[in-house]
Design a protein around this motif. Structure first.
Motif, PDB file in Angstrom:
ATOM      1  N   THR A   1      48.227 -49.615   2.636  1.00 21.97           N
ATOM      2  CA  THR A   1      47.332 -49.779   3.784  1.00 21.97           C
ATOM      3  C   THR A   1      47.625 -48.760   4.876  1.00 21.97           C
TER       4      THR A   1
ATOM      5  N   PHE B   1      45.236 -45.703   6.371  1.00 28.19           N
ATOM      6  CA  PHE B   1      44.968 -45.422   7.784  1.00 28.19           C
ATOM      7  C   PHE B   1      45.292 -43.966   8.126  1.00 28.19           C
TER       8      PHE B   1
ATOM      9  N   SER C   1      42.802 -41.397   6.867  1.00 25.30           N
ATOM     10  CA  SER C   1      41.578 -41.389   7.669  1.00 25.30           C
ATOM     11  C   SER C   1      41.798 -40.696   9.015  1.00 25.30           C
TER      12      SER C   1
ATOM     13  N   ARG D   1      36.663 -47.306  10.273  1.00 24.71           N
ATOM     14  CA  ARG D   1      37.287 -48.496  10.854  1.00 24.71           C
ATOM     15  C   ARG D   1      36.831 -49.754  10.117  1.00 24.71           C
TER      16      ARG D   1
ATOM     17  N   GLU E   1      38.732 -49.925   6.908  1.00 25.88           N
ATOM     18  CA  GLU E   1      40.130 -50.298   7.124  1.00 25.88           C
ATOM     19  C   GLU E   1      40.271 -51.785   7.437  1.00 25.88           C
TER      20      GLU E   1
ATOM     21  N   ALA F   1      35.770 -52.345   1.225  1.00 27.73           N
ATOM     22  CA  ALA F   1      36.551 -51.193   1.681  1.00 27.73           C
ATOM     23  C   ALA F   1      36.243 -49.964   0.850  1.00 27.73           C
TER      24      ALA F   1
END
Length: 520
Positions: free
Chosen positions: A135, A139, A142, A170, A173, A215
């Motif tokens: 995860t 982030f 991105s 966003r 995520e 996602a």
């Protein structure tokens, strides 16, 4: 088990370059671009050695550097090694290209640093052994891409496109975080291998699959969230190459990595198959109407990501992984050579008359293509066996043959020279044989790592039929386009398609029109 930490050399070398870039962020930052290229080569070497250790020692997950399931761990298997080698190779090519193409730019050092940092984040993502690392790396990837997209901060179109990308990112995520929380709460572990081994149908798994699918769809620029990908053309060409050949694959990688979870929710897979199939057809048609090379390549990426999502929806995860590799290599080359392609076309002398296939030629082309499919399928089956060949994979081969039929139609046109007919027949056979052989290789390599494709039920049969009819109809329309291109309706259709059926404009309006506002 120390060898399991070998892949960490790849992001470590690139992060060192990113740190050095903070010391020399400006114009002509000394040896930094070449150091970045060396770091990418180290990453490629570490990835190659990881592949060797995988063959020798088998798959495994390293010990966790952290506490309570939160920290750094490496999963070494066919999926991670394939992605590590792909990303490190593309990264080396892109950084090597960047050293020349951005030479003399005011912020060349900063660009090199963000490029290295983004590549490091992708490498940590694809090698993640636990959900928390996956995860956080998602982030970081991105965020790094966002900084690269804003390399020219004075360009208003770049700002608007980056803001739209940020909103979609966003949302992706948030969906991923919700999926990870659901999985951890349901399984009691952050270890990806343990989680996948114990994945079973149930409400918690179904909810997690829905969130992972959301996602992935958002990250892969699927309809109707695709508009940002067609607008981020103001960034330097190396950024486009990295985005379309690497970062955009993050959504597909999520689905492949979580294949066991997704397989426990067949309804979610069905939705992915429908959305991916529509996006593939939609993107492919719009691509044909685009006059600009980079915009056409962007629509091509949307179509290719849609086809990859379709493969995942049909539970053909090994083929989706193969698709990621093939598309990334092709698209990196296409973007980095786009300027040369334009010059080559401009330098080409006026061609002769175009051979237009008749309706009879189109019908013959499809008949020959189906015959090629049958012969090659029977030959490879006789050599390697028919066992384990799923109906979904057979159907996907038929869709490929529709593309071969389009190629053959050009060579079978009555006015086509004999040399063109021979070349198209040769290319059609070579493409078909290569596809089936690579398909077998992908299935063999991922056996035991990715789940086998289950036998289709009534819903899957309906999806397969719908996909075959849809792709077949579009292939026929495309092959016979010269026959009806002069109709007034065709001109109107071309205008609508060139504007993407206005889906992006509607999405902008849905978001309150913020993407059209001027940023100060």
């Amino acid at each position: 088990m120390a060898y399991l930490f070998l892949p960490l050399l790849a992001p470590a070398a690139l992060l060192l370059v990113a740190y050095l870039a903070t010391r020399r962020p400006g114009k002509r930052p000394g040896h930094l671009p070449r150091l970045a290229e060396v770091a990418a080569l180290i990453a490629l070497g570490a990835s190659s050695l990881s592949a060797v250790t995988l063959v020798v020692n088998g798959a495994g997950t390293s010990a966790l550097i952290g506490l309570a399931g939160v920290g750094l761990s490496i999963r070494l298997d066919v999926i991670s090694v394939t992605m590590l080698m792909l990303v490190s190779f593309v990264g080396w090519v892109v950084l090597r290209y960047s050293a020349t193409s951005l030479d003399g730019e005011e912020r060349q050092g900063a660009f090199t640093g963000w490029m290295a940092a983004t590549l490091a984040a992708v490498l940590l993502l694809v090698s993640a052994g636990n959900l928390v690392q996956l995860t956080l790396a998602f982030f970081a990837t991105s965020f790094g891409l966002h900084r690269l997209l804003l390399f020219y901060p004075d360009r208003q179109t770049a700002l608007r496109a980056a803001r739209k990308k940020a909103w979609v990112a966003r949302a992706s995520e948030v969906a991923l975080v919700a999926a990870v929380i659901t999985l951890i709460a349901g399984s009691g572990t952050t270890d990806i291998a343990t989680l996948l081994e114990n994945a079973a149908p149930g409400p918690v798994t179904a909810l997690a699959a829905i969130l992972i699918a959301a996602a992935a769809v958002l990250a892969s620029a699927q309809f109707p969230f695709h508009g940002w990908l067609t607008e981020v053309m103001e960034a330097p060409t190396p950024v486009s190459a990295l985005l379309h050949a690497g970062v955009i694959n993050a959504g597909g990688f999520l689905l492949i990595r979580m294949a066991d979870v997704m397989l426990a929710a067949p309804g979610v897979l069905a939705v992915l198959a429908m959305l991916g199939g529509f996006t593939a057809l939609f993107g492919g048609l719009v691509m044909l109407t685009q006059p600009a090379v980079k915009t056409a390549l962007a629509w091509s990426t949307i179509a290719q990501m849609g086809f990859m999502i379709l493969q995942c929806g049909l539970a053909l995860f090994p083929l989706a992984l193969l698709h990621i590799v093939a598309h990334s290599l092709y698209k990196a080359h296409a973007f980095l050579s786009a300027g040369e392609a334009v010059r080559a076309v401009a330098a080409t002398r006026r061609p002769g008359p175009v051979a237009v296939p008749s309706a009879r030629n189109v019908a013959l082309a499809f008949g020959v293509a189906i015959a090629i499919y049958g012969v090659i399928y029977a030959a490879i089956g006789a050599l390697l066996g028919f066992d384990g060949k799923s109906v979904q994979a057979v159907a996907l081969g038929v869709i490929l043959i529709f593309g071969v039929a389009y190629l053959l139609a050009q060579g079978l046109a009555d006015a086509a020279p004999a040399a063109l007919t021979r070349r198209t027949a040769l290319y059609a056979g070579a493409a078909s044989i290569s596809y089936f052989l690579l398909q077998r290789v992908a299935e063999a390599m991922t056996k035991g790592t990715l789940p086998a494709t289950p036998a289709p039920g009534p819903l899957e049969w309906a999806l397969i039929f719908l996909a075959l009819v849809s792709f077949g109809a579009v292939a026929v329309a495309q092959a016979s386009f010269p026959l009806w291109a002069g109709h007034p309706a065709a001109a109107g259709l071309r205008v609508h398609l060139s504007n993407g059926l206005y889906a992006n404009a509607l999405f902008d309006r849905l978001l309150g029109g913020w993407s059209r506002q001027t940023t100060h």
